[in-house]
Design an enzyme around this catalytic site. Structure first.
Site, PDB file in Angstrom:
ATOM      1  N   GLU A 193       0.828  -1.213   0.000  1.00  0.00           N
ATOM      2  CA  GLU A 193       0.000   0.000   0.000  1.00  0.00           C
ATOM      3  C   GLU A 193       0.858   1.257   0.000  1.00  0.00           C
ATOM      4  O   GLU A 193       2.065   1.210   0.253  1.00  0.00           O
ATOM      5  CB  GLU A 193      -0.928  -0.001   1.212  1.00  0.00           C
ATOM      6  CG  GLU A 193      -0.185   0.033   2.534  1.00  0.00           C
ATOM      7  CD  GLU A 193      -0.976   0.690   3.660  1.00  0.00           C
ATOM      8  OE1 GLU A 193      -1.456   1.832   3.483  1.00  0.00           O
ATOM      9  OE2 GLU A 193      -1.101   0.058   4.725  1.00  0.00           O
TER      10      GLU A 193
ATOM     11  N   LYS B  96      -3.028  -1.742  15.725  1.00  0.00           N
ATOM     12  CA  LYS B  96      -2.470  -0.850  16.734  1.00  0.00           C
ATOM     13  C   LYS B  96      -3.470  -0.635  17.843  1.00  0.00           C
ATOM     14  O   LYS B  96      -4.672  -0.604  17.591  1.00  0.00           O
ATOM     15  CB  LYS B  96      -2.142   0.497  16.107  1.00  0.00           C
ATOM     16  CG  LYS B  96      -0.863   0.453  15.319  1.00  0.00           C
ATOM     17  CD  LYS B  96      -0.445   1.810  14.849  1.00  0.00           C
ATOM     18  CE  LYS B  96       0.949   1.675  14.246  1.00  0.00           C
ATOM     19  NZ  LYS B  96       1.205   2.678  13.213  1.00  0.00           N
TER      20      LYS B  96
HETATM   21  N1  PSU Z   1      -2.560   1.560  10.611  1.00  0.00           N
HETATM   22  C1  PSU Z   1      -1.225   1.634  10.707  1.00  0.00           C
HETATM   23  N2  PSU Z   1      -0.511   2.265   9.755  1.00  0.00           N
HETATM   24  C2  PSU Z   1      -1.117   2.827   8.651  1.00  0.00           C
HETATM   25  C3  PSU Z   1      -2.532   2.715   8.542  1.00  0.00           C
HETATM   26  C4  PSU Z   1      -3.206   2.077   9.534  1.00  0.00           C
HETATM   27  O1  PSU Z   1      -0.687   1.139  11.687  1.00  0.00           O
HETATM   28  O2  PSU Z   1      -0.432   3.403   7.792  1.00  0.00           O
HETATM   29  C5  PSU Z   1      -3.209   3.254   7.304  1.00  0.00           C
HETATM   30  C6  PSU Z   1      -3.525   2.103   6.333  1.00  0.00           C
HETATM   31  O3  PSU Z   1      -3.398   2.584   5.009  1.00  0.00           O
HETATM   32  C7  PSU Z   1      -4.975   1.794   6.637  1.00  0.00           C
HETATM   33  C8  PSU Z   1      -5.509   3.184   6.913  1.00  0.00           C
HETATM   34  O4  PSU Z   1      -5.658   1.162   5.586  1.00  0.00           O
HETATM   35  O5  PSU Z   1      -4.473   3.825   7.647  1.00  0.00           O
HETATM   36  C9  PSU Z   1      -6.803   3.168   7.673  1.00  0.00           C
HETATM   37  O6  PSU Z   1      -7.350   4.456   7.697  1.00  0.00           O
HETATM   38  P1  PSU Z   1      -8.867   4.658   8.188  1.00  0.00           P
HETATM   39  O7  PSU Z   1      -8.848   4.294   9.641  1.00  0.00           O
HETATM   40  O8  PSU Z   1      -9.129   6.121   7.941  1.00  0.00           O
HETATM   41  O9  PSU Z   1      -9.687   3.740   7.344  1.00  0.00           O
END
Ligand code: PSU
Ligand code: MN
Length: 310
Positions: free
Chosen positions: A26, A160
């Site tokens: 990603e 996390k």
């Molecule tokens: N969690 C992490 N590192 C990240 C992300 C999540 O530990 O970089 C990023 C990933 O791209 C994940 C996104 O898909 O954040 C999720 O964002 P949201 O909660 O806005 O869907």
């Protein structure tokens, strides 16, 4: 099978048509997940880890409106430096195409484009999930829904603790997403190997994962699977050590009214600051570890297809 709307690099296209394993990666982690230059270095190291383990990396983003599968080093550098890339999930992915702008793909959006390109294995650090306080904010990442509908195997180091891990696992179960843990019973907690949450399914070898995927295919299941791969012990940070930092970051975000798609990037950035960068080192190590497992899985899957009589 290639797709007219996609730009697939020659290397990735050759690997796909030659039956070699390919691993999707990603790009939100580059634009919104880490500071420069750690973001660039991580992206390049992760690609190297995939190559070192017998597969071809395909980092995915929207580049000037074009969904691009397999980024050049130059584009990675550009995404790592810019503040302007859109963070794209399922809801907004097509807007970056419509407007012809740059955008990075979250886990959800990367799954969508990987599937279109014919890539079945995807490595990341941590997925999005159910945020703490979601019973009031309704903040649940679109990553979870995507896992239920798009047939890609996603390897992560767990979730996390900015998220509510028990609720995240509950939602995954509700959505029918298999959550496998690799080599242990408990779902990993990103910086640390153990959460106190058991995942329902355990696998111990890559063959176990391949056999599971084959069984799902033979039963015509649609949808992804999530594989939790614990961070190597030498890079782990104990849970208690991160807890105070996370609580502070989450409280500050609430106080400052951070909402919507800013929540995850804001928390990630604040945690790096509050941990004096220690969390970054672990983050880099666990992504490389996930890329390694993903590459071996992609390679085994590719070999299993070439063994098939057809
Ligand atoms: N969690 C992490 N590192 C990240 C992300 C999540 O530990 O970089 C990023 C990933 O791209 C994940 C996104 O898909 O954040 C999720 O964002 P949201 O909660 O806005 O869907
Ligand atoms: Mn959200």
């Amino acid at each position: 099978m290639s797709h007219p709307a996609l730009s697939i690099s020659h290397e990735v296209q050759a690997a796909l048509s030659g039956g070699q394993g390919v691993v999707a990666l990603e790009s939100t982690i580059i634009t919104h997940g880490m500071p420069y230059p750690a973001n660039r270095d991580t992206a390049l190291n992760v690609e190297q880890a995939v190559r070192d383990n017998g597969a071809i990396p395909a980092t995915i983003a929207i580049v000037q409106g074009v969904p691009t599968i397999g980024l050049s080093e130059e584009i990675i550098e550009q995404l790592a430096r810019t503040d302007n890339a859109m963070k794209l999930s399922r809801a907004d992915l097509a807007m970056a195409v419509a407007q012809g702008v740059d955008g990075s793909t979250t886990v959800a959006a990367t799954m969508i484009l990987a599937k279109m390109a014919g890539i079945e294995v995807f490595a990341t650090g941590g997925i999005g999930g159910v945020h703490k306080g979601a019973e009031l904010s309704f903040d649940i990442s679109a990553d979870l829904q995507e896992l239920s509908r798009t047939s890609v195997s996603v390897i992560c180091a767990g979730a996390k603790a900015i998220l509510d891990i028990p609720k995240t696992l509950e939602v995954l179960e509700t959505l029918g997403v298999p959550v496998l843990t690799f080599g242990q019973a408990s779902f990993p907690a990103f910086w640390s190997r153990d959460s106190d949450q058991a995942a329902s399914l355990r696998v111990d070898t890559i063959d176990d994962i391949v056999t599971f995927i084959q069984a799902r295919t033979s039963m015509n299941f649609e949808g992804g699977i999530l594989i939790g791969n614990p961070v190597p012990a030498e890079h782990e940070i104990p849970r208690e050590k991160m807890q105070g930092i996370i609580q502070q970051a989450v409280a500050e975000a609430a106080m400052q009214g951070i909402a919507g798609k800013q929540v995850t990037p804001w928390l990630l950035g604040r945690i790096v600051e509050l941990s004096d960068g220690a969390s970054l080192i672990t983050n880099q190590a666990l992504i490389a570890n996930n890329a390694t497992l993903a590459a071996r899985l992609a390679k085994s899957l590719a070999m299993s297809y070439s063994d098939e009589p057809n």
